[in-house]
Design a protein around this motif. Structure first.
Motif, PDB file in Angstrom:
ATOM      1  N   ALA A 152      87.386  40.202  48.793  1.00  0.00           N
ATOM      2  CA  ALA A 152      87.763  39.594  47.473  1.00  0.00           C
ATOM      3  C   ALA A 152      86.790  38.606  46.920  1.00  0.00           C
ATOM      4  N   LEU A 153      86.612  37.564  47.758  1.00  0.00           N
ATOM      5  CA  LEU A 153      85.953  36.223  47.537  1.00  0.00           C
ATOM      6  C   LEU A 153      85.302  36.129  48.588  1.00  0.00           C
ATOM      7  N   TYR A 154      83.465  36.023  48.560  1.00  0.00           N
ATOM      8  CA  TYR A 154      82.815  35.609  49.442  1.00  0.00           C
ATOM      9  C   TYR A 154      81.797  34.467  49.219  1.00  0.00           C
ATOM     10  N   PHE A 155      82.209  33.327  50.032  1.00  0.00           N
ATOM     11  CA  PHE A 155      81.608  32.152  49.945  1.00  0.00           C
ATOM     12  C   PHE A 155      80.159  32.484  51.293  1.00  0.00           C
ATOM     13  N   GLU A 156      79.073  32.256  50.400  1.00  0.00           N
ATOM     14  CA  GLU A 156      77.840  32.625  51.333  1.00  0.00           C
ATOM     15  C   GLU A 156      76.895  31.395  51.092  1.00  0.00           C
TER      16      GLU A 156
ATOM     17  N   ALA B 288      92.467  42.166  49.924  1.00  0.00           N
ATOM     18  CA  ALA B 288      91.665  43.165  50.352  1.00  0.00           C
ATOM     19  C   ALA B 288      92.428  43.697  51.448  1.00  0.00           C
ATOM     20  N   ALA B 289      91.983  45.068  51.604  1.00  0.00           N
ATOM     21  CA  ALA B 289      92.635  45.897  52.750  1.00  0.00           C
ATOM     22  C   ALA B 289      91.546  46.780  53.209  1.00  0.00           C
ATOM     23  N   GLY B 290      91.623  47.030  54.438  1.00  0.00           N
ATOM     24  CA  GLY B 290      90.662  47.739  55.245  1.00  0.00           C
ATOM     25  C   GLY B 290      90.011  47.213  56.497  1.00  0.00           C
ATOM     26  N   THR B 291      89.075  47.770  57.264  1.00  0.00           N
ATOM     27  CA  THR B 291      88.416  47.469  58.458  1.00  0.00           C
ATOM     28  C   THR B 291      87.245  46.263  58.050  1.00  0.00           C
ATOM     29  N   ASN B 292      87.514  45.027  58.670  1.00  0.00           N
ATOM     30  CA  ASN B 292      86.398  44.008  58.326  1.00  0.00           C
ATOM     31  C   ASN B 292      86.279  43.544  56.917  1.00  0.00           C
ATOM     32  N   VAL B 293      87.091  43.799  56.231  1.00  0.00           N
ATOM     33  CA  VAL B 293      87.283  43.417  54.605  1.00  0.00           C
ATOM     34  C   VAL B 293      88.452  42.389  54.631  1.00  0.00           C
ATOM     35  N   TYR B 294      88.049  41.183  53.902  1.00  0.00           N
ATOM     36  CA  TYR B 294      89.010  40.198  53.930  1.00  0.00           C
ATOM     37  C   TYR B 294      89.171  39.675  52.528  1.00  0.00           C
ATOM     38  N   GLY B 295      90.337  38.893  52.304  1.00  0.00           N
ATOM     39  CA  GLY B 295      90.654  38.274  51.084  1.00  0.00           C
ATOM     40  C   GLY B 295      89.389  37.098  50.888  1.00  0.00           C
ATOM     41  N   VAL B 296      89.412  36.227  51.816  1.00  0.00           N
ATOM     42  CA  VAL B 296      88.174  35.200  51.692  1.00  0.00           C
ATOM     43  C   VAL B 296      87.458  35.511  52.780  1.00  0.00           C
ATOM     44  N   PHE B 297      85.997  35.380  52.643  1.00  0.00           N
ATOM     45  CA  PHE B 297      85.437  35.457  53.956  1.00  0.00           C
ATOM     46  C   PHE B 297      84.156  34.312  53.822  1.00  0.00           C
ATOM     47  N   VAL B 298      84.149  33.259  54.738  1.00  0.00           N
ATOM     48  CA  VAL B 298      83.481  32.315  54.703  1.00  0.00           C
ATOM     49  C   VAL B 298      82.165  32.292  55.579  1.00  0.00           C
ATOM     50  N   ASP B 299      80.854  32.050  54.952  1.00  0.00           N
ATOM     51  CA  ASP B 299      79.743  32.203  55.726  1.00  0.00           C
ATOM     52  C   ASP B 299      78.728  31.170  55.693  1.00  0.00           C
ATOM     53  N   ARG B 300      78.613  30.474  56.635  1.00  0.00           N
ATOM     54  CA  ARG B 300      77.594  29.322  56.686  1.00  0.00           C
ATOM     55  C   ARG B 300      77.944  28.567  55.197  1.00  0.00           C
ATOM     56  N   SER B 301      79.183  28.049  55.285  1.00  0.00           N
ATOM     57  CA  SER B 301      79.607  27.357  53.985  1.00  0.00           C
ATOM     58  C   SER B 301      80.554  26.216  54.561  1.00  0.00           C
ATOM     59  N   SER B 302      80.930  25.199  53.920  1.00  0.00           N
ATOM     60  CA  SER B 302      81.600  24.147  54.414  1.00  0.00           C
ATOM     61  C   SER B 302      82.271  23.209  53.162  1.00  0.00           C
ATOM     62  N   SER B 303      83.290  22.503  53.277  1.00  0.00           N
ATOM     63  CA  SER B 303      83.907  21.848  52.358  1.00  0.00           C
ATOM     64  C   SER B 303      84.490  22.580  51.232  1.00  0.00           C
ATOM     65  N   ASN B 304      84.827  23.739  51.427  1.00  0.00           N
ATOM     66  CA  ASN B 304      85.569  24.450  50.278  1.00  0.00           C
ATOM     67  C   ASN B 304      86.980  24.387  50.543  1.00  0.00           C
ATOM     68  N   THR B 305      87.769  24.226  49.118  1.00  0.00           N
ATOM     69  CA  THR B 305      89.026  23.965  49.068  1.00  0.00           C
ATOM     70  C   THR B 305      89.902  24.938  48.384  1.00  0.00           C
ATOM     71  N   ILE B 306      91.123  25.505  49.478  1.00  0.00           N
ATOM     72  CA  ILE B 306      91.818  26.627  48.675  1.00  0.00           C
ATOM     73  C   ILE B 306      93.411  25.807  48.471  1.00  0.00           C
TER      74      ILE B 306
ATOM     75  N   GLN C 283      94.927  37.529  51.153  1.00  0.00           N
ATOM     76  CA  GLN C 283      95.285  38.553  52.142  1.00  0.00           C
ATOM     77  C   GLN C 283      94.111  38.815  53.144  1.00  0.00           C
ATOM     78  N   GLY C 284      94.017  38.118  54.289  1.00  0.00           N
ATOM     79  CA  GLY C 284      92.865  38.273  54.907  1.00  0.00           C
ATOM     80  C   GLY C 284      91.894  37.179  54.741  1.00  0.00           C
ATOM     81  N   SER C 285      91.455  36.448  55.985  1.00  0.00           N
ATOM     82  CA  SER C 285      90.321  35.585  55.786  1.00  0.00           C
ATOM     83  C   SER C 285      89.656  35.402  57.044  1.00  0.00           C
ATOM     84  N   SER C 286      88.299  34.982  56.834  1.00  0.00           N
ATOM     85  CA  SER C 286      87.380  34.871  58.187  1.00  0.00           C
ATOM     86  C   SER C 286      86.279  33.637  57.944  1.00  0.00           C
ATOM     87  N   ALA C 287      85.750  33.461  58.974  1.00  0.00           N
ATOM     88  CA  ALA C 287      84.663  32.459  58.885  1.00  0.00           C
ATOM     89  C   ALA C 287      83.698  33.095  59.863  1.00  0.00           C
TER      90      ALA C 287
END
Length: 223
Positions: free
Chosen positions: A176-180, A194-212, A218-222
């Motif tokens: 749903a939201l991808y920080f890259e 988000a729903a499904g295999t390896n699909v996340y509400g928020v996915f954080v990739d090589r990012s820092s100091s973001n605020t929620i 629904q689902g999150s990962s770094a």
């Protein structure tokens, strides 16, 4: 009011409705279709575009590099990108970006203070709304991104932007939201589902100091 069709050419690089640096104006309640670009603003500022329909333009529905332009209530569909936004302090309010070959709205290299409010981005092959190399101070409020072939919202190398007050993403093929590689952004009072295999509400990739804050995820990962 009018209908503008088959303007511009891929072979000659002519753009269709081409508004240059010194030009000013407005277009409302019109149809722009089957051009190279529907509306091409090359450094032009303080224009307004209201309640228009742009579709089946070859490259961009709207290409914009000027400042302080206003787009309200337009429907932009079936181009490569619905909108390419490269200028500062522009306003997009209540528009629909859909059925594009790539992203619905691409904010590219737009460093300051554009306002994107109450728009919907859906059924695009790429992301619904994509910020690339953009910051600081862009504000996204109350937008919906759904049923896109990639992400709902994607921030790529974009910093110090705010997604606030009612942004919603759901039913997209990827996150749903991808920080890259994007830092110091804020997500507030929004819903990212988000729903499904390896699909996340928020996915954080090589990012820092973001605020929620005060958001439903629904689902999150770094990574």
């Amino acid at each position: 009011h009018g209908e503008f069709a088959y303007l511009g050419s891929v072979n000659t690089n002519k753009r269709g409705i081409d508004i240059g640096n010194s030009a000013r104006g407005s277009i409302s309640s019109s149809t722009v279709r089957h051009g190279l670009d529907g509306i091409f603003l090359n450094g032009s500022s303080n224009n307004s575009f209201t309640d228009n329909v742009l579709y089946l333009n070859w490259d961009y529905g709207i290409w914009l590099s000027g400042a302080s332009n206003s787009f309200r209530g337009n429907a932009i569909a079936k181009s490569y990108y619905a909108v390419m936004l490269r200028g500062d302090s522009n306003t997009f309010l209540g528009n629909h970006f859909y059925s594009s070959t790539d992203a619905g709205l691409l904010v590219f290299g737009s460093p300051n203070n554009s306002i994107v409010t109450d728009n919907s981005a859906f059924s695009n092959a790429g992301a619904g709304i994509h910020l690339q190399n953009s910051g600081t101070g862009n504000l996204l409020t109350g937008n919906r991104a759904y049923s896109n072939g990639s992400y709902g919202f994607r921030l790529q190398n974009s910093h110090s932007n705010t997604l606030s007050a009612g942004n919603r993403a759901h039913s997209n093929s990827s996150h749903a939201l991808y920080f890259e590689q994007s830092n110091l952004n804020t997500l507030r009072q929004s819903t990212m589902s988000a729903a499904g295999t390896n699909v996340y509400g928020v996915f954080v990739d090589r990012s820092s100091s973001n605020t929620i804050v005060d958001s439903y995820i629904q689902g999150s990962s770094a990574a």
